[in-house]
Scaffold this motif. Structure first.
Motif, PDB file in Angstrom:
ATOM      1  N   SER A  90      19.439  61.411  22.571  1.00 53.38           N
ATOM      2  CA  SER A  90      20.470  60.487  23.091  1.00 53.38           C
ATOM      3  C   SER A  90      21.141  59.741  21.933  1.00 53.38           C
ATOM      4  CB  SER A  90      19.859  59.498  24.076  1.00 53.38           C
ATOM      5  OG  SER A  90      19.020  58.592  23.418  1.00 53.38           O
ATOM      6  N   GLN A  91      20.345  59.370  20.910  1.00 52.16           N
ATOM      7  CA  GLN A  91      20.931  58.667  19.762  1.00 52.16           C
ATOM      8  C   GLN A  91      21.869  59.596  18.991  1.00 52.16           C
ATOM      9  OE1 GLN A  91      20.803  55.563  19.405  1.00 52.16           O
ATOM     10  NE2 GLN A  91      21.784  55.365  17.424  1.00 52.16           N
ATOM     11  N   VAL A 123      25.034  59.668  20.877  1.00 56.43           N
ATOM     12  CA  VAL A 123      25.779  58.411  20.674  1.00 56.43           C
ATOM     13  C   VAL A 123      26.512  58.464  19.333  1.00 56.43           C
ATOM     14  CG1 VAL A 123      25.519  55.932  20.210  1.00 56.43           C
ATOM     15  CG2 VAL A 123      24.306  56.966  22.124  1.00 56.43           C
ATOM     16  N   TYR A 166      21.711  58.940  26.968  1.00 56.57           N
ATOM     17  CA  TYR A 166      23.079  58.614  26.528  1.00 56.57           C
ATOM     18  C   TYR A 166      23.784  57.770  27.591  1.00 56.57           C
ATOM     19  CZ  TYR A 166      27.982  59.299  25.266  1.00 56.57           C
ATOM     20  OH  TYR A 166      29.296  59.092  24.958  1.00 56.57           O
ATOM     21  N   LYS A 217      22.335  54.323  27.648  1.00 54.22           N
ATOM     22  CA  LYS A 217      22.805  53.524  26.511  1.00 54.22           C
ATOM     23  C   LYS A 217      24.243  53.068  26.725  1.00 54.22           C
ATOM     24  CE  LYS A 217      19.685  55.121  22.999  1.00 54.22           C
ATOM     25  NZ  LYS A 217      19.377  56.107  21.990  1.00 54.22           N
ATOM     26  N   SER A 273      24.293  50.173  28.887  1.00 53.90           N
ATOM     27  CA  SER A 273      23.435  49.077  28.385  1.00 53.90           C
ATOM     28  C   SER A 273      22.207  48.871  29.267  1.00 53.90           C
ATOM     29  CB  SER A 273      24.194  47.761  28.282  1.00 53.90           C
ATOM     30  OG  SER A 273      25.355  47.925  27.560  1.00 53.90           O
TER      31      SER A 273
END
Lengths: 539, 176
Positions: free
Chosen positions: A214-215, A218, A421, A424, A427
């Motif tokens: 997911s990071q 991003v 993702y 994120k 939030s």
């Protein structure tokens, strides 16, 4: 003393020394790159540590966990961007110092404060270990179940304003861990007759998806930022002298870090918040906080670095991870058939103390490394975001594929990456899913074992530790309900205060109609008609 | 203009309603299948039933997810929500990149595929200078050597290595 000597004996190996070095330097590097963080690095390296000895593997992971916050302070101070999430508070006082031309002072103070926090917590826990060894055996199945339940509740209520969705995501984690073959009655649960689901959903696949992939997504979808870094000149030792001028703030902040680290689900943010508030309230110059106050920087950095060692306490003593990073480390224990919990403290106390000593040595190594290599290290802050995304995507493959060489695992990890993702972007918290998975599994096993010996519901809490834990759970839930009701009340008050008449055309027409139909309207119309009649009489 | 309830909402507005709706529908769908997908065993206590913990998980998802949906300050899906969904969908491209990499490694070998994958993806991300291509290639080599050669992680040798002559074949299967 014998205990410490036998622990040192465990550490006197070349592979442990190498692990310490790699963990400390690697952790600092990872922390210094904004957008990576220890969770991503630990998730990627986890399968690679399975082939190592437990002490070696855990030292690498602990090294990354413990030293990443040192590195995270560098971009927080120099470019106002926290390297890891827990360095956010460091930007409050660190960046204003850089802005007024004191980056070297801010960095050296952050390193010194982090070092003090790290060493203080390790020493506290080594001294505290014999007490823990006496308390840990009091935890049976029902106590561990209640402690896991408490951890899960604390994680959920810690997300203020998002506790409903945090709870729903924790429940999602509990559901995921039930997928596959049920080990007692040998029945399938939500496998949909698919062979790849029969073995269950692997924790590492989920962790890699939610944290690493997911990071990567991003970063791949973000824009590159141009960073300008101030050149550092001079030595880095002045922070140690400045720290010595604030012993009270440093000790209390480290104390908060140790205390909050030990409570599952609370962690760095609460410790930082409490120590920063304490430092500000007791300071002679509270107005300087947020504008480059050295006490503020000390409070933030000391408390967050005191947490990693303390966070190992619930994991080692009870087998209950309090947050995502220790949850990942739990899988290293399981792979090596080392079951953390009361028996570990009774039988392998030297192993536990060796881990703490490793953390102590690690703090010294990191401080030495940073005092001399900061100038070279700050270049990693310049790595462009999207290229970093390419690197994490490539490294994530190693993590997932090396687990079982399964394409399905990779597909599932990609699916969880997509979910991470989305969370994120919205939030929303990811950690409750991981803790729901880990603690859900522990709760299932322990509740089954505990209920076998319970005849009436109250038997479950008839032991002192169980009763205390149950009371804490009730207190936490009650205080959360009170907080939610207070928030609702203040929302209602704010809504009433800001309420005004609608300005839409429909509402204006409605008000006109109402006015015409009221008694006052009738009086006015009667007067108007009388005046009109009198006027007409003139013609 | 946003009201007090919207201002106090923690998190992003865009996509929130769609996510909450999909989450609850997914949870309700799974809960509806509980009778089919889990077993109820006779003469077994409630807490030891194989159905108990899936019910706890899914029940929590439906109740808490439903309450989250009910407490959202928005009741209509706006065009901004759909814009956010399009952003989520854009990530599928990188999922495909990742899956192509996964499928290609056992066939073409870890080193060759990584040597192609990293520079090509870096090119796709807009890094076209010689310096960045060089860094990408160097990074690919370092990753393979670190993980496969030194740490010996379990990644099978590529099928293409079978065509290499004797000693080189086993060397490549073991190290790259």
């Amino acid at each position: 003393m014998d205990l410490i000597l036998s622990s040192i004996d465990i550490l006197m190996r070349w592979d442990v020394a190498l692990a310490l070095l790699v963990g400390s330097v690697g952790g600092v590097l990872i922390g210094a790159i904004p957008g990576v963080g220890p969770a991503v690095a630990i998730a990627i390296l986890l399968p690679a540590t399975f082939s190592m000895d437990p002490i070696v593997g855990l030292t690498v992971l602990l090294g990354i966990y413990g030293s990443s916050m040192y590195g995270g302070a560098i971009p927080a101070i120099l470019i106002n961007t926290p390297g890891t999430a827990v360095n956010a508070l460091t930007t409050y006082d660190g960046y204003p110092m850089t802005a007024r031309g004191e980056p070297r002072r801010a960095l050296s103070l952050a390193y010194s404060a982090s070092f003090f926090g790290g060493v203080f917590s390790v020493i506290c826990l080594i001294l505290f270990a014999p007490v823990l060894a006496r308390v840990a055996p009091l935890f049976g199945s029902r106590e561990i179940f209640l402690a896991a339940l408490l951890g899960l509740i604390l994680v959920v209520v810690a997300h203020r304003g998002q506790s409903l969705i945090a709870g729903a995501l924790a429940a999602f984690g509990i559901f995921i861990q039930t997928i596959g073959m049920e080990p007692v009655k040998y029945s399938q649960r939500y496998t949909f007759d698919q062979p790849f689901l029969q073995g269950g959903v692997n924790l590492i696949v989920v962790v890699l998806g939610l944290f690493a992939l997911s990071q990567a997504f991003v970063l791949l979808t973000s824009e590159d930022e141009k960073t300008r870094i101030t050149k550092l000149r001079g030595g880095m030792f002045q922070g140690l002298r400045e720290l010595a001028r604030h012993p009270r703030v440093a000790t209390v902040s480290a104390g908060f870090g140790v205390l909050m680290g030990m409570i599952p689900g609370v962690g760095e943010f609460t410790a930082q918040f409490m120590s920063y508030t304490y430092a500000q309230r007791t300071s002679k110059r509270p107005q300087d906080f947020g504008r480059g106050a050295s006490e503020g920087l000390i409070a933030a950095e000391t408390s967050n670095n005191a947490v990693p060692a303390a966070a190992m306490v619930p994991l080692l003593a009870l087998g209950i991870p309090g947050e995502a990073l220790t949850a990942m480390m739990l899988s290293v224990f399981y792979v090596h058939n080392v079951v953390p919990g009361p028996t570990l403290f009774q039988n392998d106390m030297d192993f536990v103390v060796a881990l703490y000593l490793a953390l102590l040595i690690l703090n010294v190594l990191v401080l030495i490394f940073l005092l001399f290599a900061t100038n070279a290290l700050i270049q990693v802050v310049k790595i462009p975001n999207r290229f970093l995304g390419v690197c994490i995507l490539t490294l994530s493959f190693v993590g997932v594929y090396s687990l079982r060489n399964s394409v399905t695992d990779c597909l599932m990890a990609a699916g969880f990456g997509l979910l991470g993702y989305v969370l994120k972007r919205l939030s929303m918290p990811v950690v409750p899913i991981i803790l729901g998975m880990v603690l859900g599994g522990i709760m299932e096993v322990k509740l089954r074992a505990a209920m076998a010996r319970v005849k009436e519901p109250f038997d479950f809490i008839d032991r002192p530790v169980a009763f205390i834990l149950f009371s804490i759970i009730v207190l936490v839930l009650l205080s959360h309900i009170v907080r939610v009701l207070r928030d609702r009340k203040s929302l209602k008050e704010a809504e009433w205060q800001s309420k005004h008449r609608s300005t839409s055309f429909g509402a204006r027409m409605f008000r006109r109609k109402s006015s015409l139909l009221t008694g006052r309207g009738k009086v006015v119309r009667a007067r108007h008609s009388t005046l009109f009649r009198r006027l007409m009489d003139h013609f | 203009m946003s009201n007090e309830r919207e201002r106090r909402f923690v998190g992003q507005r865009r996509g929130q309603l769609i996510f909450a709706l999909v989450f609850v529908v997914y949870a309700v769908g799974l809960l509806a299948l509980i009778g089919d997908q889990t077993r109820w065993v006779e003469k077994t206590k409630l807490f030891a039933q194989p159905r108990f913990w899936p019910a706890v998980g899914l029940g929590g998802m439906v109740i808490l997810g439903g309450l989250h949906l009910y407490r959202l300050p928005w009741r209509r899906i706006s065009r901004y929500d759909w814009g956010e969904v399009r952003k989520w969908a854009a990530v599928v491209e990188y999922v495909l990149w990742f899956m192509i990499y996964v499928v290609a490694v056992p066939v073409l070998g870890y080193l060759p595929v990584t040597l192609i994958f990293v520079p090509v993806l870096a090119w796709r991300m807009g890094y076209r200078s010689r310096k960045m291509m060089g860094i990408s290639t160097g990074f690919a080599v370092v990753v393979v050597v670190l993980f496969k050669t030194f740490l010996s992680v379990k990644i099978p040798g590529g099928m293409i290595y079978e065509y290499l002559p004797g000693a080189a074949r086993s060397f490549f299967i073991l190290n790259f």
